[in-house]
Design a protein around this motif. Structure first.
Motif, mmCIF file in Angstrom:
data_model
loop_
_atom_site.group_PDB
_atom_site.id
_atom_site.type_symbol
_atom_site.label_atom_id
_atom_site.label_comp_id
_atom_site.label_asym_id
_atom_site.label_seq_id
_atom_site.Cartn_x
_atom_site.Cartn_y
_atom_site.Cartn_z
ATOM 1 N N LEU A 70 0.833 -1.203 0.000
ATOM 2 C CA LEU A 70 0.000 0.000 0.000
ATOM 3 C C LEU A 70 0.867 1.252 0.000
ATOM 4 O O LEU A 70 0.603 2.207 -0.737
ATOM 5 C CB LEU A 70 -0.915 -0.003 1.230
ATOM 6 N N ILE A 71 1.910 1.225 0.839
ATOM 7 C CA ILE A 71 2.791 2.387 0.929
ATOM 8 C C ILE A 71 3.393 2.691 -0.444
ATOM 9 O O ILE A 71 3.415 3.834 -0.898
ATOM 10 C CB ILE A 71 3.891 2.122 1.984
ATOM 11 N N GLU A 72 3.848 1.637 -1.118
ATOM 12 C CA GLU A 72 4.462 1.849 -2.432
ATOM 13 C C GLU A 72 3.437 2.335 -3.458
ATOM 14 O O GLU A 72 3.711 3.228 -4.250
ATOM 15 C CB GLU A 72 5.122 0.553 -2.921
ATOM 16 N N GLU A 73 2.260 1.739 -3.401
ATOM 17 C CA GLU A 73 1.224 2.132 -4.372
ATOM 18 C C GLU A 73 0.825 3.587 -4.190
ATOM 19 O O GLU A 73 0.675 4.326 -5.166
ATOM 20 C CB GLU A 73 -0.029 1.255 -4.193
ATOM 21 N N VAL A 74 0.632 3.971 -2.936
ATOM 22 C CA VAL A 74 0.232 5.353 -2.669
ATOM 23 C C VAL A 74 1.297 6.288 -3.198
ATOM 24 O O VAL A 74 1.000 7.285 -3.873
ATOM 25 C CB VAL A 74 0.000 5.580 -1.165
ATOM 26 N N HIS A 75 2.546 5.958 -2.936
ATOM 27 C CA HIS A 75 3.631 6.818 -3.397
ATOM 28 C C HIS A 75 3.591 6.943 -4.922
ATOM 29 O O HIS A 75 3.701 8.035 -5.476
ATOM 30 C CB HIS A 75 4.975 6.239 -2.935
ATOM 31 N N ALA A 76 3.400 5.833 -5.584
ATOM 32 C CA ALA A 76 3.389 5.855 -7.046
ATOM 33 C C ALA A 76 2.231 6.690 -7.576
ATOM 34 O O ALA A 76 2.374 7.426 -8.555
ATOM 35 C CB ALA A 76 3.299 4.428 -7.584
ATOM 36 N N VAL A 77 1.093 6.593 -6.907
ATOM 37 C CA VAL A 77 -0.104 7.274 -7.395
ATOM 38 C C VAL A 77 -0.007 8.783 -7.167
ATOM 39 O O VAL A 77 -0.391 9.592 -8.014
ATOM 40 C CB VAL A 77 -1.342 6.709 -6.654
ATOM 41 N N VAL A 78 0.540 9.149 -6.011
ATOM 42 C CA VAL A 78 0.470 10.543 -5.599
ATOM 43 C C VAL A 78 1.589 11.381 -6.212
ATOM 44 O O VAL A 78 1.370 12.520 -6.631
ATOM 45 C CB VAL A 78 0.500 10.602 -4.054
#
Lengths: 142, 963
Positions: A31-39
């Motif tokens: 989740l942490i990685e996904e959020v970073h990628a999205v934001v």
């Protein structure tokens, strides 16, 4: 309801992760990685909201830090956007011009600030005066 | 104000963190961490008892290491020890460690719970809050078991500090969410609701989240919160921007609390009490008015806070959907936001307007913004905003603006982001179909769709266009011409080839008159695409080719040549090879007539809900879609429309069955016919045509007229017979009147398909039948119970004699053309000894055999029930139970009837409700059934409602005999 709160820097280092629902450690990392990628791919012309899995992320960038709140799709975007700002203003008062390093060295205090303002995935207290007064009281305790 | 220096209080921790930050590489970091872990471990194991400070420091270091992403497998005990310290800083680190690193170590949980219990009882608000936060953060079942009883008491106690109340309310919320069974509000309900009146706004802010959650689950118990929430909201909304002091945020009074109050109200319908409702409407108007006032600050925080309330108020207005004035005002306000310079506001306005578009009161008002929304679709930089614009266009679309909207969406598709193309394609396809006035526009739109975004056109979409073209003969010629032109493009999408192949195969003849699209030109055009296509498409094209042979005999040599080539007839793909072989053979041996029958034009598809719509609904559903569900959706679509690939297959299957009608292959044949049955009755009739002259039994005309069981009396027999004289002559020609018991026999088969239809000393007739959609097949078994032969039973296909003790079988194919009340008659004549036996029975085919079960939810059921409210649509009977009232037996019978037995639909659990659709060739008739047993009186009341009066009546008659 808030599902999690994340503070990340542009490089993707997590400065705070607060979870309000059960995830296992691998899932949290994902989740942490996904959020970073999205934001991080979004710029100032974009909205402060992103659809995220079956939730949405409300985020705001302060200098090099992204403050992200993951909430339910039906939740009020602007209310959470300003909840972020309210939280940041409290941190700023508490740490006197907060910077990223304050969050690193005082990570255990940041959790206290979060718990004063958010609990069980809900907004607990919104008055900056009340929160800071309480933090001051706690600060004075041994 | 407090100022915190770096890591004050714990120098060792600050040094360690600095060290880690100074590490140049991951390896160096790991080395430093391992060193620290070793150090801490030795301290914890050491003989010297650690003081609280050191313990706190080391636990905190461990926590830091864990947060860096390293595993921590010790220190839990030390953390638990910290919980019982009486120093706040030590306790806090202990609780933090537990909250972050909790695992269900039962031994520790007991210790932790013990510490929490002590802190909750300590009357020290700081400690109580720490304990409550820990429970709220962990929220485990063990904690719920230990504290769910205690926390409500803390929450409502008069002497509890405000900050503790806030924590207790949210702590309880967490426990309620994880273990609702353990949190019993009961006696506390009223006092919790009254927290909405609490003086402390923070307490209200926290408590309202709990109340909202509880109200969603138990609306009745908490409904007193509505009037309290309205008065609280009213006080906030009417207060001056400075009245609320601490709770004013950038000149906006209590924005978060206002939002939460408005959200709580969305758990309920509009207040019934006029005064409360008036007050609420006033609040909502004030909020809308404030949006028009000049801002009190230029800061974005001010406008955001104000608009957060505004959007929540609009949500409530939409939720009520009963105040036209407010709805239109909301729409106008959002309309202003559509052009706001803040992207956030434009996004939210589009999103919110989408829901407004579905209200009858505001639909027209939303439509006035069409140009702005189209512009947003074209110019917004943020894809999520464009997505919302597309959603809104879809929501505001109706007959008046469909052409414009579809055109805009199509042109947007050319540049649309990949992430939203598939959804856009579905939306365009749905709108084009839904609002098509002339179907040539529809065909153009879908072909454009395939041209522009072929990759994103799912099977459902191209199945659907074919289905519609097949069903509407006014558009077939146009469709053929258009696909023909579209296929001229040197590179066209495979989906275009599929549609083209199918449509030209069916309707190519409609454009064959033009020399530019002569049969051979059409064929060459299709075949030029063949080698670039995938196997399923090639299979479809082969079926199109064989259809061409039927449509245009002059293409036969060319096509046979193609089929005969090694690349087809020896193709390594089994499917392609089989098709090539079978089609080649079929085209060479079948007569023109047979060919014309086998390759007849596809019959119309039954009308039903668009499969695309179902797909879109699934796409829009919350959460990621499990793959299996998607697959299922595809299969469903496939079944509904039946792609060309399947069809060809079934044709050959049917043909091979025809040549070997042994009972076992027949059964198999039925199954494959049933699979295609959903696509249309063509295979049914194909089968029958090959079988015998009888054809599909036209039920209304009765079987005996078809004459396939006609007795052939040899002249010798008849001349010997005494019956030859006078009336006997006509008797032997005509059928006997139906047996008196034939109605009763018929009733036996209403709820079952197999059994013994008739039996006397000589003959037993057994029946096996299967139905699918409007088709059925029935096997009649004639058993000779005597030891002598029955002679001259009938002509073909049954052997002309039945051996003693033997059985012959007869197959009847049935097609239901329209609804009917009278069962077809079956006339049997045979000779036993010298005597002619003449028996006429009713063939047990009743209208309910063509039921397709329909599952639906309670709401849908009663909505449809109410729609079928014309007096003639209903048939009702009240009758005495003649078979006892065993529930299981009733269920079995209702299921046997063929419709769906719906559970949990009728508010009275004693009652049974069923739903189904009767499939006839002419039309589909939806039927709803309600059976209300009255056990005391041993009576039933049976009510049938359907869209056709004769169906309601007939079903009611049939069923009344069953219970």
């Amino acid at each position: 309801m808030i599902r999690f709160v994340l503070i990340q820097n542009r490089a993707g280092k997590t400065r705070l992760a607060k979870w309000y629902m059960q995830f296992d450690d691998d899932e949290k990392q994902k989740l942490i990685e996904e959020v970073h990628a999205v934001v991080t791919v979004r710029d100032a012309k974009h909205t402060n909201f992103v659809e995220f899995r079956s939730f949405k992320i409300i985020y705001r960038r302060y200098a090099g830090l992204y403050f992200c709140i993951c909430v339910d799709v039906a939740d009020n975007n602007l209310a959470y956007l300003e909840a972020i700002h309210n939280f940041v203003e409290v941190l700023n008062e508490y740490f006197h011009n907060v910077c990223e390093l304050d969050l690193v060295f005082n990570f255990y205090k940041v959790y206290t600030v979060v718990d004063e303002m958010f609990l069980a995935g809900e907004i607990r207290e919104t008055s900056q005066t009340k929160v800071l007064k309480q933090l001051l009281l706690l600060q004075s305790l041994d | 104000m407090p100022a915190v220096s770096k890591g004050d209080g714990m120098r060792g921790l600050a040094v360690f963190i600095s060290d880690i930050r100074n590490c140049k590489s991951k390896e160096a970091e790991i080395k430093r961490i391992n060193k620290e872990l070793a150090n801490i471990r030795s301290k914890f194991k050491g003989d010297k008892a650690l003081d609280g400070y050191s313990k706190k420091k080391y636990v905190c270091k461990l926590l830091f290491i864990f947060l860096l992403g390293h595993d921590i497998d010790f220190g839990h005990m030390e953390a638990v020890n910290l919980l019982s310290s009486n120093k706040y800083t030590e306790k806090q680190i202990g609780y933090l460690f537990i909250s972050v690193l909790v695992n269900s170590n039962s031994e520790l949980i007991r210790l932790i719970n013990n510490a929490i219990k002590n802190d909750l009882a300590s009357r020290n608000p700081t400690f109580m809050c720490l304990a409550l936060h820990c429970i709220a953060n962990v929220g485990s079942r063990e904690m719920a078991e230990a504290f769910a009883g205690e926390i409500p008491r803390i929450l409502v106690a008069g002497d509890t500090m405000d900050s503790v109340k806030q924590s207790a309310a949210l702590c309880l919320l967490r426990l309620y969410k994880t273990s609702p069974d353990l949190v019993v509000m009961g006696e506390w309900t009223s006092r919790v609701v009254h927290l909405l009146n609490d003086q402390h706004m923070g307490v209200v802010t926290a408590a309202i989240s709990l109340i909202t959650c509880l109200s969603q689950k138990n609306p009745d118990e908490f409904k007193t919160c509505v009037s309290l929430a309205v008065s609280r909201l009213s006080r906030i909304v009417s207060s001056a921007s400075t009245d609320l002091q601490d709770y004013t945020y950038y000149f906006v009074p209590a924005p978060w609390l206002s939002c939460k109050l408005l959200r709580l109200l969305q758990c309920y319908p509009p207040p019934e009490d006029g005064a409360v409702k008036g007050r609420l409407v006033e609040c909502l108007e004030t909020i809308l008015n404030k949006a028009q006032e000049p801002p009190k600050s230029k800061k974005v925080q001010h406008s955001n806070a104000k608009n957060a309330i505004l959007f929540e108020a609009i949500s409530l207005i939409i939720h009520y959907d009963s105040e036209p004035n407010l709805l239109v005002r909301a729409c106008n306000q959002l309309g202003q936001f559509l052009q706001h310079r803040e992207t956030n506001l434009r996004y939210l306005a589009l999103e919110s307007m989408c829901t407004l578009a579905s209200s009858e009161f505001s639909h027209e008002a939303v439509k006035t913004h069409i140009e702005t929304v189209i512009n947003a679709l074209k110019t917004e930089r943020d894809v999520s905003v464009r997505q919302r614009a597309a959603d809104l266009l879809y929501a505001m679309c109706d007959r008046s603006n469909a052409k414009q909207i579809v055109a805009e969406m199509l042109s947007y598709l050319e540049t649309a982001d990949y992430s939203i193309r598939e959804e856009m394609v579905l939306k365009v396809a749905i709108l084009a179909e839904k609002y098509a006035v002339d179907y040539s526009w529809y065909v153009d739109t879908i072909l454009n769709l395939i041209r522009i975004a072929g990759d994103y056109v799912s099977e459902e979409v191209w199945y659907r266009v074919i289905q519609i073209v097949i069903n509407r003969d006014d558009v077939q010629g146009y469709a053929a011409k258009t696909v023909f032109e579209a296929l001229q493009a040197p590179a066209c999408h495979e989906n275009m080839v599929k549609v083209g192949g199918y449509i030209l195969g069916e309707f190519g003849n409609l454009i064959a008159g033009d020399p530019r699209s002569s049969p051979l030109v059409q064929f060459n055009l299709l075949h030029s695409k063949f080698h670039l296509c995938s196997v399923p498409t090639r299979a479809l094209l082969l079926s199109a080719y064989i259809k061409f042979i039927n449509l245009f005999p002059e293409t036969k040599p060319t096509i046979q040549e193609v089929l005969r080539s090694d690349s087809q007839i020896r193709n390594s793909d089994v499917e392609l090879q089989q098709r090539a072989v079978e089609y080649l053979k079929l085209s060479s041996i079948a007569s023109t007539d047979v060919l014309a029958t086998v390759l007849e034009e596809m019959p119309p598809f039954p009308e039903r809900e668009s499969s695309i719509l179902a797909k879109l609904k699934k796409k829009k559903g919350p959460g990621a879609l499990p793959v299996s569900e998607l697959e299922e959706g595809k299969r469903e679509g496939g079944g509904e429309l039946n792609g060309g690939a399947d069809r060809g297959n079934d044709m050959s299957a049917a043909a091979s069955n025809a040549s070997t009608p042994s009972p076992s292959t027949d059964l198999l044949g039925l199954r494959s016919a049933a699979a295609i049955g959903s696509a249309g009755p063509s295979t049914g009739s194909l089968l029958v045509d090959v079988f015998s002259e009888a054809g599909p039994t036209a039920l209304s005309s009765g079987v005996n007229d078809e004459g396939f069981l006609r007795d052939l009396e040899p002249p010798t027999e008849s001349s010997d017979s005494l019956l030859i004289e006078a009336p006997g002559e006509s008797d032997s020609e005509d059928s006997a009147p139906p047996l008196p018991e034939s109605d009763e026999l018929l009733n036996k088969f209403v709820c079952k398909n197999n059994g013994v239809l008739f039996e006397n000393q000589l003959l037993q007739i057994g029946i096996k039948s299967e139905y699918r959609q409007n088709l059925g097949r029935m096997y009649l078994f004639y058993g000779n119970k005597t030891s002598v032969q029955f002679l001259n039973v009938q002509t073909k296909p049954v052997e002309p004699l039945v051996e003693g003790g033997a059985q012959v079988q007869q197959v009847i194919n049935i097609e239901c053309l329209t609804d009917f009340s009278e069962a077809p008659l079956l006339n049997i004549k045979f000779r036993y000894g010298g005597a002619l036996q003449n028996i006429t029975l009713k063939l047990p085919v009743t209208i309910n055999k063509f039921f397709q079960p329909t599952e639906m939810a309670s709401q849908d059921f009663f909505q449809r029930w109410k729609q079928l409210n014309l007096p003639q649509q209903e048939a009702q009977k009240i009758f005495k139970a003649s078979h006892g009232m065993d529930i299981e037996l009733l269920k079995t019978k209702l299921l046997g009837l063929g419709c769906a037995l719906l559970e949990n639909v009728d508010p009275n659990p004693e009652n049974f409700v069923c739903a189904g659709v009767i499939q006839t060739k002419a039309q589909q008739v939806g039927c709803l059934l309600r059976l209300e047993p009255n056990a005391q009186a041993q009576m039933y009341r049976l009510t049938l409602r359907s869209s056709k009066d004769t169906v309601s009546k007939r079903l009611c008659e049939l069923l009344a005999e069953q219970f």
